[in-house]
Write a protein that holds these residues in place. Structure first.
Motif, PDB file in Angstrom:
ATOM      1  N   ARG A 230      75.484  62.578  -2.624  1.00 32.91           N
ATOM      2  CA  ARG A 230      74.569  61.910  -1.692  1.00 32.91           C
ATOM      3  C   ARG A 230      75.204  60.682  -1.032  1.00 32.91           C
ATOM      4  NH1 ARG A 230      69.298  63.714  -1.794  1.00 32.91           N
ATOM      5  NH2 ARG A 230      68.753  65.100  -3.523  1.00 32.91           N
ATOM      6  N   PRO A 231      75.701  59.691  -1.794  1.00 33.69           N
ATOM      7  CA  PRO A 231      76.368  58.565  -1.123  1.00 33.69           C
ATOM      8  C   PRO A 231      77.623  59.004  -0.380  1.00 33.69           C
ATOM      9  CG  PRO A 231      76.659  58.436  -3.509  1.00 33.69           C
ATOM     10  CD  PRO A 231      75.639  59.486  -3.253  1.00 33.69           C
ATOM     11  N   ALA A 232      78.302  60.027  -0.901  1.00 32.65           N
ATOM     12  CA  ALA A 232      79.491  60.532  -0.214  1.00 32.65           C
ATOM     13  C   ALA A 232      79.122  61.150   1.120  1.00 32.65           C
ATOM     14  CB  ALA A 232      80.208  61.555  -1.094  1.00 32.65           C
ATOM     15  N   MET A 233      77.981  61.831   1.176  1.00 30.00           N
ATOM     16  CA  MET A 233      77.535  62.427   2.426  1.00 30.00           C
ATOM     17  C   MET A 233      77.173  61.355   3.446  1.00 30.00           C
ATOM     18  SD  MET A 233      77.120  64.999   4.307  1.00 30.00           S
ATOM     19  CE  MET A 233      77.363  66.367   3.160  1.00 30.00           C
ATOM     20  N   PRO A 271      88.747  62.346   9.125  1.00 33.40           N
ATOM     21  CA  PRO A 271      88.218  62.112   7.775  1.00 33.40           C
ATOM     22  C   PRO A 271      88.636  60.761   7.209  1.00 33.40           C
ATOM     23  CG  PRO A 271      89.154  64.315   7.968  1.00 33.40           C
ATOM     24  CD  PRO A 271      89.527  63.595   9.215  1.00 33.40           C
ATOM     25  N   VAL A 272      87.989  60.381   6.133  1.00 35.82           N
ATOM     26  CA  VAL A 272      88.267  59.112   5.467  1.00 35.82           C
ATOM     27  C   VAL A 272      89.719  59.076   4.994  1.00 35.82           C
ATOM     28  CG1 VAL A 272      87.629  57.598   3.554  1.00 35.82           C
ATOM     29  CG2 VAL A 272      85.878  58.983   4.711  1.00 35.82           C
ATOM     30  N   ALA A 295      86.747  64.106   0.463  1.00 34.35           N
ATOM     31  CA  ALA A 295      86.677  65.566   0.437  1.00 34.35           C
ATOM     32  C   ALA A 295      85.648  66.099   1.438  1.00 34.35           C
ATOM     33  CB  ALA A 295      86.327  66.039  -0.972  1.00 34.35           C
ATOM     34  N   LEU A 296      84.442  65.522   1.431  1.00 30.56           N
ATOM     35  CA  LEU A 296      83.386  66.009   2.322  1.00 30.56           C
ATOM     36  C   LEU A 296      83.728  65.769   3.791  1.00 30.56           C
ATOM     37  CD1 LEU A 296      80.092  64.973   0.462  1.00 30.56           C
ATOM     38  CD2 LEU A 296      81.014  67.271   0.771  1.00 30.56           C
ATOM     39  N   SER A 297      84.296  64.608   4.099  1.00 26.52           N
ATOM     40  CA  SER A 297      84.631  64.323   5.499  1.00 26.52           C
ATOM     41  C   SER A 297      85.746  65.236   5.990  1.00 26.52           C
ATOM     42  CB  SER A 297      85.036  62.851   5.661  1.00 26.52           C
ATOM     43  OG  SER A 297      86.188  62.533   4.912  1.00 26.52           O
TER      44      SER A 297
END
Length: 318
Positions: A230-233, A271-272, A295-297
């Motif tokens: 959630r915070p990663a998103m 991405p980050v 990873a998500l970005s």
């Protein structure tokens, strides 16, 4: 940029997917990732950076797009601090939301989509990217950390001036800015590179893109997002969508456009960057969510990058 820019992203997606599949199949061990990363960052990337910048004319470089990029990054960082408060957690989220992976993913992507001139614009950004943003972030982290810290200081934290100096020095004596600055100095001499050196650097540089993209896929295969999605998103959405929108707004207000601004737009949506993780490790805050954000970005970039290239393609009308 021409109409082949969209198709240019397909090899990027294919190579990242190949790296992911190779790791999942057990053909590459997790312990080898660090060695592969060292090979890319300490040998292949510096060769590409030096050779490209050694052939540019310094007087023709345009720093206005870079100024707009930094303006948008600072706006995102400050806005994040305002939302979460002046603390190290907010600083970690802010840094992750505005610091791009300009080298690992940006170089091969911009090279394919914009060609040699696009790389010159990107390398000009990279030459000061870490120096400006990480130095500013260091000051914020140190100030926030001092504010949070109580009397029981057991870690022997250095003074602010010493920390800032360390950040500045490490941002220059680094395998990314250093070959760029060396290449620019060589270009000022007006001398051509010796043929043997030029050919060797060209061969090394041509291997950088494929190796970097394979490494991204391999790293994704070994990354566990877990309970911090959630915070990663939130970090991912700000980095991949809000940051480029802020950049577009700044560019529109300043009435700046052209291919160089397109390169900076792509950079703002990258991405980050891994340097954000280094700060979370140093200050012991938000490490897991920033790793998951990286990873998500990176995964979301497989969707957002084609859309951005399509947008640029329409705006340029080519």
């Amino acid at each position: 940029m021409n109409g082949s820019a969209i198709a240019a992203l397909l090899p990027v997606i294919a190579l990242i997917g190949t790296g992911f599949g190779v790791a999942r199949a057990g053909l590459v061990r997790q312990t080898a990732v660090k060695d592969m990363s060292n090979l890319v960052f300490l040998l292949l990337l510096p060769a590409l950076l030096f050779r490209t910048m050694a052939q540019v004319h310094v007087g023709e470089l345009d720093y206005r797009p870079i100024g707009v990029y930094f303006l948008s990054a600072i706006i995102v960082f400050v806005a994040t601090m305002l939302v979460y408060g002046f603390n190290t957690l907010a600083a970690a989220r802010g840094l992750a939301s505005m610091f791009s992976n300009a080298a690992m993913i940006g170089v091969p992507l911009v090279g394919l989509a914009f060609g040699e001139q696009g790389l010159v614009t990107l390398f000009t950004l990279i030459s000061v990217h870490a120096l400006v943003l990480l130095t500013a972030a260091t000051m914020v982290f140190e100030l926030a950390s001092s504010r949070e810290q109580h009397t029981d200081d057991t870690h022997g934290r250095r003074s602010l001036g010493s920390t800032v100096w360390q950040a500045v020095r490490n941002s220059i004596i680094h395998p990314v800015p250093l070959p760029i600055l060396a290449g620019l100095l060589w270009s000022l001499t007006g001398w051509p590179l010796p043929e043997v050196l030029d050919t060797s650097l060209k061969m090394l540089g041509s291997a950088m893109g494929p190796m970097a993209l394979l490494l991204v896929g391999i790293t994704l295969a070994f990354t566990k997002i877990g309970a911090h999605w959630r915070p990663a998103m939130r970090i991912t959405l700000v980095k991949s969508l809000v940051h480029p929108l802020v950049f577009l707004a700044c560019a529109w207000l300043l009435q700046l456009h052209g291919p160089a601004m397109g390169v900076m737009l792509i950079c703002s949506a990258l991405p980050v960057g891994a340097n954000a993780l280094l700060f979370t490790q140093r200050y012991r805050v938000a490490q897991d969510e920033v790793v998951a954000g990286i990873a998500l970005s990176t995964l979301l970039a497989l969707v957002t990058m084609p859309l951005l290239l399509m947008l640029l393609h329409v705006l340029h009308g080519t």
